[in-house]
Design a protein around this motif. Sequence first.
Motif, PDB file in Angstrom:
ATOM      1  N   LYS A  55       0.821  -1.206   0.000  1.00 45.58           N
ATOM      2  CA  LYS A  55       0.000   0.000   0.000  1.00 45.58           C
ATOM      3  C   LYS A  55       0.858   1.261   0.000  1.00 45.58           C
ATOM      4  N   PHE A  56       1.999   1.204   0.639  1.00 40.48           N
ATOM      5  CA  PHE A  56       2.843   2.391   0.785  1.00 40.48           C
ATOM      6  C   PHE A  56       4.131   2.289  -0.036  1.00 40.48           C
ATOM      7  N   PHE A  57       4.106   1.452  -1.045  1.00 37.63           N
ATOM      8  CA  PHE A  57       5.277   1.309  -1.905  1.00 37.63           C
ATOM      9  C   PHE A  57       5.447   2.561  -2.761  1.00 37.63           C
ATOM     10  N   LYS A  58       6.594   3.194  -2.626  1.00 34.58           N
ATOM     11  CA  LYS A  58       6.873   4.426  -3.377  1.00 34.58           C
ATOM     12  C   LYS A  58       8.038   4.162  -4.323  1.00 34.58           C
ATOM     13  N   THR A  59       7.835   4.487  -5.585  1.00 33.96           N
ATOM     14  CA  THR A  59       8.926   4.332  -6.554  1.00 33.96           C
ATOM     15  C   THR A  59       9.685   5.624  -6.762  1.00 33.96           C
ATOM     16  N   SER A  60       9.053   6.723  -6.409  1.00 37.09           N
ATOM     17  CA  SER A  60       9.726   8.017  -6.588  1.00 37.09           C
ATOM     18  C   SER A  60      10.157   8.571  -5.234  1.00 37.09           C
ATOM     19  N   ALA A  61      11.181   9.361  -5.263  1.00 35.54           N
ATOM     20  CA  ALA A  61      11.689   9.972  -4.035  1.00 35.54           C
ATOM     21  C   ALA A  61      10.762  11.103  -3.591  1.00 35.54           C
ATOM     22  N   ILE A  62      10.707  11.303  -2.294  1.00 28.18           N
ATOM     23  CA  ILE A  62       9.907  12.390  -1.728  1.00 28.18           C
ATOM     24  C   ILE A  62      10.838  13.590  -1.580  1.00 28.18           C
ATOM     25  N   HIS A  63      10.482  14.684  -2.263  1.00 27.87           N
ATOM     26  CA  HIS A  63      11.361  15.852  -2.264  1.00 27.87           C
ATOM     27  C   HIS A  63      10.938  16.917  -1.263  1.00 27.87           C
ATOM     28  N   LYS A  64       9.663  17.023  -1.001  1.00 21.33           N
ATOM     29  CA  LYS A  64       9.184  18.075  -0.106  1.00 21.33           C
ATOM     30  C   LYS A  64       8.975  17.499   1.293  1.00 21.33           C
ATOM     31  N   GLU A  65       9.301  18.309   2.271  1.00 24.21           N
ATOM     32  CA  GLU A  65       9.142  17.897   3.658  1.00 24.21           C
ATOM     33  C   GLU A  65       7.666  17.664   3.996  1.00 24.21           C
ATOM     34  N   GLU A  66       6.789  18.438   3.410  1.00 20.60           N
ATOM     35  CA  GLU A  66       5.348  18.297   3.645  1.00 20.60           C
ATOM     36  C   GLU A  66       4.846  16.941   3.139  1.00 20.60           C
ATOM     37  N   GLU A  67       5.343  16.501   1.980  1.00 24.31           N
ATOM     38  CA  GLU A  67       4.977  15.191   1.446  1.00 24.31           C
ATOM     39  C   GLU A  67       5.474  14.075   2.357  1.00 24.31           C
ATOM     40  N   LEU A  68       6.684  14.250   2.877  1.00 23.53           N
ATOM     41  CA  LEU A  68       7.257  13.262   3.785  1.00 23.53           C
ATOM     42  C   LEU A  68       6.416  13.147   5.050  1.00 23.53           C
ATOM     43  N   HIS A  69       6.017  14.268   5.641  1.00 26.33           N
ATOM     44  CA  HIS A  69       5.190  14.255   6.845  1.00 26.33           C
ATOM     45  C   HIS A  69       3.834  13.607   6.558  1.00 26.33           C
ATOM     46  N   GLN A  70       3.255  13.902   5.412  1.00 22.14           N
ATOM     47  CA  GLN A  70       1.966  13.325   5.036  1.00 22.14           C
ATOM     48  C   GLN A  70       2.099  11.804   4.881  1.00 22.14           C
ATOM     49  N   PHE A  71       3.151  11.375   4.197  1.00 20.44           N
ATOM     50  CA  PHE A  71       3.391   9.949   4.003  1.00 20.44           C
ATOM     51  C   PHE A  71       3.589   9.235   5.333  1.00 20.44           C
ATOM     52  N   LEU A  72       4.423   9.804   6.195  1.00 21.38           N
ATOM     53  CA  LEU A  72       4.688   9.182   7.500  1.00 21.38           C
ATOM     54  C   LEU A  72       3.438   9.158   8.370  1.00 21.38           C
ATOM     55  N   SER A  73       2.626  10.180   8.292  1.00 24.94           N
ATOM     56  CA  SER A  73       1.383  10.225   9.055  1.00 24.94           C
ATOM     57  C   SER A  73       0.431   9.119   8.607  1.00 24.94           C
ATOM     58  N   GLU A  74       0.271   8.958   7.293  1.00 22.87           N
ATOM     59  CA  GLU A  74      -0.600   7.909   6.763  1.00 22.87           C
ATOM     60  C   GLU A  74      -0.071   6.520   7.118  1.00 22.87           C
ATOM     61  N   LEU A  75       1.242   6.348   7.024  1.00 24.77           N
ATOM     62  CA  LEU A  75       1.866   5.078   7.375  1.00 24.77           C
ATOM     63  C   LEU A  75       1.649   4.751   8.846  1.00 24.77           C
ATOM     64  N   TYR A  76       1.820   5.734   9.701  1.00 23.45           N
ATOM     65  CA  TYR A  76       1.632   5.537  11.137  1.00 23.45           C
ATOM     66  C   TYR A  76       0.193   5.110  11.446  1.00 23.45           C
ATOM     67  N   VAL A  77      -0.777   5.796  10.866  1.00 19.78           N
ATOM     68  CA  VAL A  77      -2.184   5.458  11.104  1.00 19.78           C
ATOM     69  C   VAL A  77      -2.475   4.040  10.625  1.00 19.78           C
ATOM     70  N   PHE A  78      -1.960   3.688   9.458  1.00 22.63           N
ATOM     71  CA  PHE A  78      -2.173   2.346   8.913  1.00 22.63           C
ATOM     72  C   PHE A  78      -1.578   1.285   9.836  1.00 22.63           C
ATOM     73  N   LEU A  79      -0.346   1.506  10.294  1.00 18.42           N
ATOM     74  CA  LEU A  79       0.308   0.526  11.159  1.00 18.42           C
ATOM     75  C   LEU A  79      -0.404   0.387  12.503  1.00 18.42           C
ATOM     76  N   ILE A  80      -0.886   1.469  13.055  1.00 19.41           N
ATOM     77  CA  ILE A  80      -1.619   1.410  14.321  1.00 19.41           C
ATOM     78  C   ILE A  80      -2.917   0.621  14.138  1.00 19.41           C
ATOM     79  N   GLU A  81      -3.621   0.849  13.021  1.00 17.01           N
ATOM     80  CA  GLU A  81      -4.850   0.094  12.756  1.00 17.01           C
ATOM     81  C   GLU A  81      -4.561  -1.394  12.625  1.00 17.01           C
ATOM     82  N   GLN A  82      -3.480  -1.738  11.937  1.00 17.23           N
ATOM     83  CA  GLN A  82      -3.110  -3.140  11.783  1.00 17.23           C
ATOM     84  C   GLN A  82      -2.746  -3.765  13.131  1.00 17.23           C
ATOM     85  N   MET A  83      -2.055  -3.001  13.970  1.00 16.37           N
ATOM     86  CA  MET A  83      -1.701  -3.500  15.292  1.00 16.37           C
ATOM     87  C   MET A  83      -2.956  -3.780  16.114  1.00 16.37           C
TER      88      MET A  83
END
Length: 105
Positions: free
Chosen positions: A2-30
């Motif tokens: 679901k979170f497989f990225k082929t392109s690099a994240i260049h903006k810090e805002e995109e990185l925070h958004q990605f990490l936030s979504e990943l964190y929520v997903f992992l917590i739900e799975q846990m």
Amino acid sequence: EKFFKTSAIHKEEELHQFLSELYVFLIEQMHKGVSQVFSLQNNSAPLPSPLDEESLIHFAKEAELNQNYELAARYYQERLAMDQNNSSSWFDYGCFSLLVGNVSK
């Protein structure tokens, strides 16, 4: 996947958004995993005793011979807990109680 990225994240805002979504997903799975584990524990039948009646009486008599009366009493009581309607279990426990001087039992 679901979170497989082929392109690099260049903006810090995109990185925070990605990490936030990943964190929520992992917590739900846990939470799903933990819920499954605890629901399985509540629905499962109690585990059978690894010792059968013959083994319990053998260990009880052995503990008696070693004068470890507390351990022997536990084995006799576990044998009684397996089948409270077994007269030979009650007889053996009664004889043991007389041996150790516990006449009230």
